[in-house]
Design an enzyme around this catalytic site. Structure first.
Site, PDB file in Angstrom:
ATOM      1  N   ALA A  15       0.829  -1.210   0.000  1.00 56.44           N
ATOM      2  CA  ALA A  15       0.000   0.000   0.000  1.00 56.44           C
ATOM      3  C   ALA A  15       0.863   1.258   0.000  1.00 56.44           C
ATOM      4  O   ALA A  15       0.650   2.168  -0.804  1.00 56.44           O
ATOM      5  CB  ALA A  15      -0.939  -0.006   1.209  1.00 56.44           C
ATOM      6  N   ASN A  42       4.674  -6.980   5.924  1.00 55.80           N
ATOM      7  CA  ASN A  42       4.062  -8.282   5.643  1.00 55.80           C
ATOM      8  C   ASN A  42       4.021  -8.562   4.153  1.00 55.80           C
ATOM      9  O   ASN A  42       3.958  -9.720   3.736  1.00 55.80           O
ATOM     10  CB  ASN A  42       2.623  -8.309   6.171  1.00 55.80           C
ATOM     11  CG  ASN A  42       2.546  -8.701   7.625  1.00 55.80           C
ATOM     12  OD1 ASN A  42       3.452  -9.339   8.152  1.00 55.80           O
ATOM     13  ND2 ASN A  42       1.477  -8.317   8.277  1.00 55.80           N
ATOM     14  N   SER A  43       4.039  -7.494   3.361  1.00 59.26           N
ATOM     15  CA  SER A  43       3.946  -7.666   1.908  1.00 59.26           C
ATOM     16  C   SER A  43       5.097  -8.513   1.395  1.00 59.26           C
ATOM     17  O   SER A  43       4.934  -9.378   0.532  1.00 59.26           O
ATOM     18  CB  SER A  43       3.973  -6.296   1.226  1.00 59.26           C
ATOM     19  OG  SER A  43       2.905  -5.499   1.697  1.00 59.26           O
ATOM     20  N   GLY A  47       2.283 -14.376   0.186  1.00 56.83           N
ATOM     21  CA  GLY A  47       2.406 -15.486  -0.766  1.00 56.83           C
ATOM     22  C   GLY A  47       2.528 -15.121  -2.226  1.00 56.83           C
ATOM     23  O   GLY A  47       2.672 -15.999  -3.069  1.00 56.83           O
ATOM     24  N   ARG A 292     -10.808 -19.337   3.536  1.00 59.10           N
ATOM     25  CA  ARG A 292      -9.799 -19.565   4.580  1.00 59.10           C
ATOM     26  C   ARG A 292     -10.399 -19.760   5.961  1.00 59.10           C
ATOM     27  O   ARG A 292      -9.945 -20.601   6.730  1.00 59.10           O
ATOM     28  CB  ARG A 292      -8.824 -18.386   4.617  1.00 59.10           C
ATOM     29  CG  ARG A 292      -7.882 -18.394   3.446  1.00 59.10           C
ATOM     30  CD  ARG A 292      -6.946 -17.231   3.493  1.00 59.10           C
ATOM     31  NE  ARG A 292      -5.967 -17.357   2.427  1.00 59.10           N
ATOM     32  CZ  ARG A 292      -5.093 -16.410   2.117  1.00 59.10           C
ATOM     33  NH1 ARG A 292      -5.082 -15.265   2.782  1.00 59.10           N
ATOM     34  NH2 ARG A 292      -4.230 -16.595   1.150  1.00 59.10           N
ATOM     35  N   HIS A 413      -4.483 -12.183   8.822  1.00 60.28           N
ATOM     36  CA  HIS A 413      -4.902 -10.867   8.300  1.00 60.28           C
ATOM     37  C   HIS A 413      -5.968 -10.279   9.210  1.00 60.28           C
ATOM     38  O   HIS A 413      -6.931 -10.949   9.557  1.00 60.28           O
ATOM     39  CB  HIS A 413      -5.461 -11.062   6.886  1.00 60.28           C
ATOM     40  CG  HIS A 413      -5.759  -9.781   6.163  1.00 60.28           C
ATOM     41  ND1 HIS A 413      -4.932  -9.258   5.193  1.00 60.28           N
ATOM     42  CD2 HIS A 413      -6.794  -8.915   6.269  1.00 60.28           C
ATOM     43  CE1 HIS A 413      -5.440  -8.130   4.732  1.00 60.28           C
ATOM     44  NE2 HIS A 413      -6.580  -7.900   5.371  1.00 60.28           N
ATOM     45  N   GLU A 442      -3.904  -2.947   4.803  1.00 60.15           N
ATOM     46  CA  GLU A 442      -4.438  -3.696   5.948  1.00 60.15           C
ATOM     47  C   GLU A 442      -4.786  -2.802   7.128  1.00 60.15           C
ATOM     48  O   GLU A 442      -5.541  -3.211   8.013  1.00 60.15           O
ATOM     49  CB  GLU A 442      -3.441  -4.801   6.362  1.00 60.15           C
ATOM     50  CG  GLU A 442      -4.098  -5.914   7.160  1.00 60.15           C
ATOM     51  CD  GLU A 442      -3.124  -7.005   7.596  1.00 60.15           C
ATOM     52  OE1 GLU A 442      -2.027  -7.105   7.006  1.00 60.15           O
ATOM     53  OE2 GLU A 442      -3.471  -7.746   8.538  1.00 60.15           O
ATOM     54  N   ALA A 457      -5.697  -9.515  -1.131  1.00 63.02           N
ATOM     55  CA  ALA A 457      -4.996  -8.532  -0.280  1.00 63.02           C
ATOM     56  C   ALA A 457      -4.089  -7.615  -1.085  1.00 63.02           C
ATOM     57  O   ALA A 457      -4.056  -6.414  -0.849  1.00 63.02           O
ATOM     58  CB  ALA A 457      -4.171  -9.234   0.801  1.00 63.02           C
TER      59      ALA A 457
HETATM   60  P1  ADP Z   1       0.134  -3.430   3.576  1.00 62.67           P
HETATM   61  O1  ADP Z   1       0.038  -4.783   2.937  1.00 62.67           O
HETATM   62  O2  ADP Z   1      -1.170  -2.908   4.023  1.00 62.67           O
HETATM   63  O3  ADP Z   1       0.912  -2.478   2.728  1.00 62.67           O
HETATM   64  P2  ADP Z   1       2.437  -4.197   5.253  1.00 62.67           P
HETATM   65  O4  ADP Z   1       2.394  -4.929   6.539  1.00 62.67           O
HETATM   66  O5  ADP Z   1       3.004  -4.890   4.085  1.00 62.67           O
HETATM   67  O6  ADP Z   1       0.957  -3.656   4.954  1.00 62.67           O
HETATM   68  O7  ADP Z   1       3.288  -2.860   5.429  1.00 62.67           O
HETATM   69  C1  ADP Z   1       3.121  -2.014   6.526  1.00 62.67           C
HETATM   70  C2  ADP Z   1       4.440  -1.351   6.831  1.00 62.67           C
HETATM   71  O8  ADP Z   1       4.223  -0.291   7.764  1.00 62.67           O
HETATM   72  C3  ADP Z   1       5.461  -2.289   7.466  1.00 62.67           C
HETATM   73  O9  ADP Z   1       6.649  -2.288   6.700  1.00 62.67           O
HETATM   74  C4  ADP Z   1       5.677  -1.705   8.864  1.00 62.67           C
HETATM   75  O10 ADP Z   1       7.016  -1.838   9.314  1.00 62.67           O
HETATM   76  C5  ADP Z   1       5.305  -0.240   8.671  1.00 62.67           C
HETATM   77  N1  ADP Z   1       4.854   0.435   9.913  1.00 62.67           N
HETATM   78  C6  ADP Z   1       3.923   0.007  10.787  1.00 62.67           C
HETATM   79  N2  ADP Z   1       3.772   0.873  11.813  1.00 62.67           N
HETATM   80  C7  ADP Z   1       4.632   1.899  11.567  1.00 62.67           C
HETATM   81  C8  ADP Z   1       4.978   3.094  12.261  1.00 62.67           C
HETATM   82  N3  ADP Z   1       4.404   3.417  13.423  1.00 62.67           N
HETATM   83  N4  ADP Z   1       5.922   3.902  11.718  1.00 62.67           N
HETATM   84  C9  ADP Z   1       6.529   3.583  10.544  1.00 62.67           C
HETATM   85  N5  ADP Z   1       6.267   2.457   9.866  1.00 62.67           N
HETATM   86  C10 ADP Z   1       5.324   1.620  10.354  1.00 62.67           C
END
Ligand code: ADP
Length: 480
Positions: A15, A42-43, A47, A292, A413, A442, A457
C-alpha cells in the site's frame, strides 16, 4: 517542523509503496518512512498471489490453460459473499476494477508470474496469478525499483509516533512526529498524510482484546512490525474503526512455527488443480475449495494436529502454480515429504513430529481417501463435501511420486481497521472526512467483511494505495 513534504506516507508495504509512487507521479514532493530497517512489511513475506479478473496476458493464458475467462462482476460477487456480505461494495469495486491496472503496471516493469491462473478457496472464477517465486517480495522488488527511479525520499528505521491535527472538529492533519536514531523529528505534510501501516496480527494484546481466543499461544504469519499502532494514533485524532474482531487465520502455515513460508503457499493455490486436504488420520475434513476461515475452523475441529495437503506429480507438472524452487527448497527443509507410493507417504508423515506431537496415519486410509477423491474428479462431483469440480482442470492423484505438506492455522490478516471513503479519506466517528488523512491496505477496515478471500490482499492494498497517492495530491481519483 524539521522537514516539509507535500505527501508523507507511513509504511513501505504494497500500500505505502503504491501510494508514494502515485503521489510522486502526480508531482508531489514525497516522503515514505518505515520503522523497520527494510521495506516490505508483511507484503514482503506474503504469498505473492494476486486476484485480477483480467490482465494484458490473460487472453493467452486462458487459451493455453483451457480456462473460462473471468469477469469483474464475478470477482466482486465472490468477494462480497466470501466476507458474508459485510464488506463494503464501493471499496471492493475499487480494487477489483483497479487490479488489472496495477498488475499490468507491475508486468510492464519486470514482474514475472507463473504460467497458471488458479481458483483458490472462495473464488469461483479463474483469476489468481502467482508470482514467479510464490512470494510477495517479487512484487515489492518491482515497486521499490520504480520508486527508487523517482525523486521520492525514503527513510528507514523511522517510526511514526504521533499524528498532528489542527484544532476543532474540522481541523486538518498537518504532519507527524517520528522517532529516528537522532531522536524525535517533526515532519510537515502540506497535502496529506497517508497511513499504510498494515495490520495488528502481530500484536497479541491488541488482537486478543478483539478476539480473546487469539492468545500468545496461537502463532502468527506476521512480521514483528505488524503491531497496529497506526490505528491507535489515528484514533487519537478522531478516526473511526470498524470490524476489528474479524481476524483471519491462514489455514496452511508451518505447524512447527506458524510461518507462511513459500511451501505454505502451495496448499492455498492448489484446490482447483486437485490438492486434497487430509486430517491426521488420512481422511478429508473440508471442501478444499472453501474460504480460509472455513478451512481453518475445519482443521481446528478435525480432532487432531496437524493436517496435510496431498498431491501427485501431475499436479506439480500441469497445475503450473508450483515453482521448482518451492518444491526443492521445501524438500530440503523437510517441509515437503515425497514418496513413490501413498502408503510410503503415510509412513513418512507418521515418522515425523509436529511441534513435538506424533501421529499415526495408515497408508490404507490415505490410499482409500485419495482413490475416492479420484472418482469424484472423474465424475465431476464431490458428494462428500460438495466441492466444485471443473472437469478437465482438476487432476487426479494417481501417478507418483506423491507429496505431502503439513499445515496448521496461524493468525494472518486483520480485516478490521480504519474506516475510509471510496476516495481513501479516513473518516471520524461521525462519518465525516478528516481532512489531510488517508489510509490504504491492511490498516483499513471493512473492505472485505468477515473473511478476506486469499489473493485479494495485494490488489486491495496496492490499488487503494495508488488511489490515496493521487487523491492526496490532486483531489481526483484514478480512472482505471
Ligand atoms: P500493507 O500490505 O497494508 O501495505 P504491510 O504490513 O506490508 O501492509 O506494510 C506495513 C508497513 O508499515 C510495514 O513495513 C511496517 O514496518 C510499517 N509500519 C507500521 N507501523 C509503523 C509506524 N508506526 N511507523 C513507521 N512504519 C510503520
Amino acid at each position: 517542523w524539521d522537514m516539509t513534504y507535500d505527501v508523507v506516507v507511513i509504511g513501505g508495504g504494497f500500500a505505502g509503496l503504491a501510494a508514494a509512487y502515485s503521489a510522486v507521479e502526480n508531482g508531489a514532493e514525497t516522503l515514505l518512512i518505515d520503522k523497520m530497517p527494510v521495506l516490505g512489511g508483511n507484503s514482503q513475506i506474503n504469498g505473492g498471489v494476486y486476484a485480477s479478473y483480467t490482465s494484458n496476458i490473460a487472453d493467452d493464458m486462458y487459451t493455453k490453460l483451457g480456462l473460462e475467462p473471468d469477469t469483474a462482476e464475478k470477482h466482486i460477487e465472490d468477494t462480497i459473499i466470501g466476507g458474508d456480505y459485510m464488506g463494503d461494495v464501493k471499496l471492493v469495486r475499487n480494487f477489483v476494477y483497479g487490479a488489472p491496472f496495477f498488475l499490468n503496471m507491475m508486468l510492464d516493469n519486470g514482474l514475472e508470474v507463473r504460467e497458471s491462473i488458479t481458483r483458490p478457496g472462495g473464488h469461483y472464477g479463474y483469476r489468481t496469478y502467482t508470482t514467479i517465486n510464490g512470494v510477495g517480495a517479487d512484487i515489492v522488488q518491482v515497486q521499490k525499483k520504480m520508486l527508487e527511479a523517482t525523486d521520492a525520499t525514503v527513510m528507514l528505521n523511522t517510526k511514526m509516533t504521533r499524528i498532528f491535527r489542527e484544532g476543532g472538529e474540522t481541523g486538518r492533519v498537518v504532519g507527524i512526529e517520528v522517532e529516528t536514531k537522532d531522536g524525535a523529528k517533526y515532519v510537515k505534510a502540506e497535502k496529506g498524510v497517508i497511513l499504510a501501516t498494515g495490520g495488528f496480527g502481530g500484536n497479541v494484546e491488541m488482537r486478543s482484546k478483539h478476539v480473546p481466543a487469539l492468545t500468545a499461544d496461537i502463532p502468527t504469519t506476521n512480521h514483528v512490525g505488524a503491531t497496529g499502532e497506526g490505528i491507535i494514533m489515528a484514533q487519537e485524532v478522531g478516526a473511526n474503526t470498524t470490524q476489528m474482531s474479524y481476524i483471519q487465520l491462514y489455514p496452511f502455515a508451518n505447524p512447527n512455527n506458524g510461518v507462511l513460508d513459500a511451501t505454505a503457499v502451495i496448499p492455498f493455490s492448489g484446490p482447483s488443480s486437485g490438492i486434497v486436504y487430509v486430517d491426521e488420520n488420512g481422511q478429508r475434513y473440508v471442501n478444499e475449495g472453501e474460504r480460509r476461515d472455513v478451512c481453518s475452523r475445519a482443521a481446528q475441529e478435525s480432532g487432531g494436529f496437524p493436517t496435510f495437503s496431498i498431491f501427485g506429480q501431475e499436479i506439480v507438472d500441469k497445475g503450473g502454480f508450483i515453482a521448482e524452487t518451492q518444491l526443492s527448497n521445501g524438500m530440503k527443509d523437510d517441509r515437503i515429504f515425497k514418496a513413490d507410493s501413498l502408503e510410503e507417504l503415510a509412513q513418512i508423515i507418521s515418522d515425523h513430529q509436529y511441534a513435538g506431537n506424533t501421529i499415526n496415519m495408515t497408508g490404507e486410509t490415505l490410499k482409500e481417501t485419495i482413490e475416492r477423491h479420484n472418482e469424484f474428479v472423474e465424475n465431476g462431483s464431490d458428494p462428500e463435501f460438495g466441492k466444485v469440480i471443473d472437469k478437465g482442470v482438476m487432476l487426479k492423484i494417481d501417478k507418483g511420486p506423491y507429496y505431502a505438506i503439513p499445515q496448521w492455522p496461524s493468525v494472518h490478516h486483520t480485516m478490521g481497521g480504519l474506516t475510509i471513503t471510496e476516495r481513501t479519506e479516513v473518516q471520524d466517528i461521525w462519518g465525516e472526512v478528516i481532512p489531510g488523512l488517508y489510509a490504504a491496505g491492511e490498516v483499513t477496515g471493512g473492505v472485505h467483511g468477515t473473511n478476506r478471500l486469499g489473493s485479494n490482499a495485494i490488489p486491495d492494498a496496492a490499488v487503494h494505495g495508488y488511489i490515496a497517492g493521487q487523491v492526496a495530491v490532486t483531489g481526483t481519483v484514478p480512472d482505471f
